[in-house]
Design a protein around this motif. Sequence first.
Motif, PDB file in Angstrom:
ATOM      1  N   GLY A   8       0.832  -1.210   0.000  1.00  0.00           N
ATOM      2  CA  GLY A   8       0.000   0.000   0.000  1.00  0.00           C
ATOM      3  C   GLY A   8       0.865   1.258   0.000  1.00  0.00           C
ATOM      4  O   GLY A   8       1.867   1.317   0.716  1.00  0.00           O
ATOM      5  N   GLY A   9       0.488   2.225  -0.817  1.00  0.00           N
ATOM      6  CA  GLY A   9       1.286   3.449  -0.935  1.00  0.00           C
ATOM      7  C   GLY A   9       1.430   4.188   0.385  1.00  0.00           C
ATOM      8  O   GLY A   9       2.468   4.800   0.662  1.00  0.00           O
ATOM      9  N   SER A  10       0.415   4.095   1.233  1.00  0.00           N
ATOM     10  CA  SER A  10       0.435   4.813   2.512  1.00  0.00           C
ATOM     11  C   SER A  10       1.545   4.274   3.419  1.00  0.00           C
ATOM     12  O   SER A  10       2.041   4.969   4.299  1.00  0.00           O
ATOM     13  N   ILE A  11       1.936   3.030   3.178  1.00  0.00           N
ATOM     14  CA  ILE A  11       2.953   2.414   4.038  1.00  0.00           C
ATOM     15  C   ILE A  11       4.332   3.016   3.797  1.00  0.00           C
ATOM     16  O   ILE A  11       5.126   3.171   4.706  1.00  0.00           O
ATOM     17  N   VAL A  40       3.851  -1.281  -5.855  1.00  0.00           N
ATOM     18  CA  VAL A  40       3.630  -0.213  -4.876  1.00  0.00           C
ATOM     19  C   VAL A  40       2.364   0.582  -5.203  1.00  0.00           C
ATOM     20  O   VAL A  40       2.119   0.941  -6.361  1.00  0.00           O
ATOM     21  N   GLY A  41       1.563   0.858  -4.180  1.00  0.00           N
ATOM     22  CA  GLY A  41       0.315   1.603  -4.350  1.00  0.00           C
ATOM     23  C   GLY A  41       0.521   3.116  -4.352  1.00  0.00           C
ATOM     24  O   GLY A  41       1.636   3.609  -4.174  1.00  0.00           O
ATOM     25  N   GLY A  42      -0.575   3.816  -4.530  1.00  0.00           N
ATOM     26  CA  GLY A  42      -0.505   5.276  -4.674  1.00  0.00           C
ATOM     27  C   GLY A  42      -0.643   6.049  -3.370  1.00  0.00           C
ATOM     28  O   GLY A  42      -0.196   7.198  -3.280  1.00  0.00           O
ATOM     29  N   PHE A  62      -9.353   9.171 -16.449  1.00  0.00           N
ATOM     30  CA  PHE A  62      -8.259  10.137 -16.263  1.00  0.00           C
ATOM     31  C   PHE A  62      -7.813  10.126 -14.798  1.00  0.00           C
ATOM     32  O   PHE A  62      -6.608  10.194 -14.507  1.00  0.00           O
ATOM     33  N   CYS A  63      -8.775  10.004 -13.872  1.00  0.00           N
ATOM     34  CA  CYS A  63      -8.426   9.928 -12.445  1.00  0.00           C
ATOM     35  C   CYS A  63      -7.548   8.701 -12.186  1.00  0.00           C
ATOM     36  O   CYS A  63      -6.577   8.764 -11.426  1.00  0.00           O
ATOM     37  N   ASP A  64      -7.895   7.583 -12.823  1.00  0.00           N
ATOM     38  CA  ASP A  64      -7.079   6.373 -12.675  1.00  0.00           C
ATOM     39  C   ASP A  64      -5.656   6.624 -13.182  1.00  0.00           C
ATOM     40  O   ASP A  64      -4.680   6.155 -12.588  1.00  0.00           O
ATOM     41  N   GLY A 110       4.646  -0.162 -10.362  1.00  0.00           N
ATOM     42  CA  GLY A 110       3.433   0.499  -9.894  1.00  0.00           C
ATOM     43  C   GLY A 110       2.230   0.004 -10.683  1.00  0.00           C
ATOM     44  O   GLY A 110       2.183  -1.153 -11.106  1.00  0.00           O
ATOM     45  N   GLY A 111       1.276   0.896 -10.925  1.00  0.00           N
ATOM     46  CA  GLY A 111       0.059   0.527 -11.651  1.00  0.00           C
ATOM     47  C   GLY A 111       0.318   0.431 -13.137  1.00  0.00           C
ATOM     48  O   GLY A 111       1.345   0.891 -13.648  1.00  0.00           O
ATOM     49  N   LEU A 112      -0.626  -0.197 -13.854  1.00  0.00           N
ATOM     50  CA  LEU A 112      -0.464  -0.356 -15.305  1.00  0.00           C
ATOM     51  C   LEU A 112      -1.639   0.186 -16.106  1.00  0.00           C
ATOM     52  O   LEU A 112      -1.450   0.987 -17.006  1.00  0.00           O
ATOM     53  N   ALA A 176     -12.255   5.230  -8.654  1.00  0.00           N
ATOM     54  CA  ALA A 176     -10.843   5.543  -8.467  1.00  0.00           C
ATOM     55  C   ALA A 176     -10.610   5.979  -7.023  1.00  0.00           C
ATOM     56  O   ALA A 176     -11.359   6.772  -6.478  1.00  0.00           O
ATOM     57  N   GLY A 177      -9.582   5.428  -6.399  1.00  0.00           N
ATOM     58  CA  GLY A 177      -9.213   5.821  -5.048  1.00  0.00           C
ATOM     59  C   GLY A 177     -10.048   5.173  -3.955  1.00  0.00           C
ATOM     60  O   GLY A 177      -9.858   5.462  -2.789  1.00  0.00           O
ATOM     61  N   SER A 178     -10.954   4.252  -4.297  1.00  0.00           N
ATOM     62  CA  SER A 178     -11.799   3.659  -3.247  1.00  0.00           C
ATOM     63  C   SER A 178     -10.987   2.659  -2.407  1.00  0.00           C
ATOM     64  O   SER A 178      -9.982   2.137  -2.852  1.00  0.00           O
ATOM     65  N   ARG A 179     -11.468   2.386  -1.184  1.00  0.00           N
ATOM     66  CA  ARG A 179     -10.697   1.551  -0.256  1.00  0.00           C
ATOM     67  C   ARG A 179     -11.401   0.215  -0.002  1.00  0.00           C
ATOM     68  O   ARG A 179     -12.542   0.173   0.376  1.00  0.00           O
TER      69      ARG A 179
HETATM   70  P1  UTP Z   1      -3.677   1.866  -5.446  1.00  0.00           P
HETATM   71  O1  UTP Z   1      -3.380   0.527  -5.901  1.00  0.00           O
HETATM   72  O2  UTP Z   1      -2.804   2.494  -4.446  1.00  0.00           O
HETATM   73  O3  UTP Z   1      -5.197   1.943  -4.981  1.00  0.00           O
HETATM   74  O4  UTP Z   1      -3.753   2.826  -6.710  1.00  0.00           O
HETATM   75  P2  UTP Z   1      -5.835   1.968  -3.545  1.00  0.00           P
HETATM   76  O5  UTP Z   1      -6.253   0.582  -3.207  1.00  0.00           O
HETATM   77  O6  UTP Z   1      -6.882   3.014  -3.638  1.00  0.00           O
HETATM   78  O7  UTP Z   1      -4.677   2.480  -2.568  1.00  0.00           O
HETATM   79  P3  UTP Z   1      -4.092   2.006  -1.137  1.00  0.00           P
HETATM   80  O8  UTP Z   1      -3.968   0.495  -1.178  1.00  0.00           O
HETATM   81  O9  UTP Z   1      -5.085   2.494  -0.131  1.00  0.00           O
HETATM   82  O10 UTP Z   1      -2.760   2.701  -1.047  1.00  0.00           O
HETATM   83  C1  UTP Z   1      -4.175   4.168  -6.578  1.00  0.00           C
HETATM   84  C2  UTP Z   1      -5.137   4.501  -7.685  1.00  0.00           C
HETATM   85  O11 UTP Z   1      -4.450   4.444  -8.948  1.00  0.00           O
HETATM   86  C3  UTP Z   1      -5.285   3.929  -9.957  1.00  0.00           C
HETATM   87  C4  UTP Z   1      -6.658   3.703  -9.301  1.00  0.00           C
HETATM   88  O12 UTP Z   1      -7.415   4.886  -9.442  1.00  0.00           O
HETATM   89  C5  UTP Z   1      -6.277   3.498  -7.830  1.00  0.00           C
HETATM   90  O13 UTP Z   1      -7.358   3.782  -6.967  1.00  0.00           O
HETATM   91  N1  UTP Z   1      -4.695   2.693 -10.557  1.00  0.00           N
HETATM   92  C6  UTP Z   1      -3.698   2.026  -9.937  1.00  0.00           C
HETATM   93  C7  UTP Z   1      -5.157   2.247 -11.783  1.00  0.00           C
HETATM   94  O14 UTP Z   1      -6.078   2.825 -12.377  1.00  0.00           O
HETATM   95  N2  UTP Z   1      -4.572   1.143 -12.356  1.00  0.00           N
HETATM   96  C8  UTP Z   1      -3.566   0.452 -11.759  1.00  0.00           C
HETATM   97  O15 UTP Z   1      -3.071  -0.540 -12.350  1.00  0.00           O
HETATM   98  C9  UTP Z   1      -3.139   0.905 -10.502  1.00  0.00           C
END
Ligand code: UTP
Length: 224
Positions: A8-11, A40-42, A62-64, A110-112, A176-179
């Motif tokens: 998780g990116g927050s970590i 790695v997350g965002g 675009f948010c993604d 990271g993300g793709l 986008a950004g949901s938990r």
């Molecule tokens: P994260 O993977 O960090 O999402 O990607 P998350 O689960 O919201 O975050 P953590 O786990 O709490 O840190 C962040 C955002 O990046 C976009 C999505 O919008 C995601 O919510 N994303 C990421 C993509 O669209 N595609 C990817 O392959 C990865």
Amino acid sequence: MIFVYSLGGSILAGRDAVSLAEYAQALKELAAEHQIFVVVGGGRIAREYIEKARALGANETFCDMIGIGATKLNSALLVAALGDAAPQEIPDSYAQAARLAQPGKIVIMGGLAPGQTTDAVSALLAEYVHADKIIVATSVDGVYTADPEKDPAAKKLERMTPQGLAHLAMQTEMKAGSRSPVDPLAAKIIERSCIPTAIVLGSKIENLKKGALGGHTGTEIRPE
Ligand code: UTP
């Protein structure tokens, strides 16, 4: 063994340089005996930027893309912390990630693609490289029967089936950004691949090793 981490990116983002170096050290110790990939997350940056862009009228794709940018920024920070132990290249595909893997080198990505989170990237990467285990090192310490912040009767599950995880993930909102513990695509990939998965509290450094090799207090996802 081959381990794929979804970090998780927050970590990472909340850590100072000393603490990042400690985290990197724990990964290097694991990489001495195992092939390690870390997705790695965002984290907070992704959430903040996505929220602002959404308020400004940006579409969800675009948010993604903004989110993916944040995951790459966080990946670059971990690459810096790992020094020679990580290739400086952040892969844009699963094939590239697999090509970069070498003994002792930790591949960071990271993300793709829009419409998913880095958990899905980890699950797909794990399939691609025939990983032995996926470790979701995140901001929650496991999967609960209900939201522990809202329901005092919520209990942590020690074990869960991939089908149970998929069912839970499908109930969460796809924005986008949901938990949620993992996104629906990640859960479906874990279900089809049957790769054992651990969901652990990523802020505890020892959970990197325990998530992979056992002894953690999170949730293990395994077929019955
Ligand atoms: P994260 O993977 O960090 O999402 O990607 P998350 O689960 O919201 O975050 P953590 O786990 O709490 O840190 C962040 C955002 O990046 C976009 C999505 O919008 C995601 O919510 N994303 C990421 C993509 O669209 N595609 C990817 O392959 C990865």
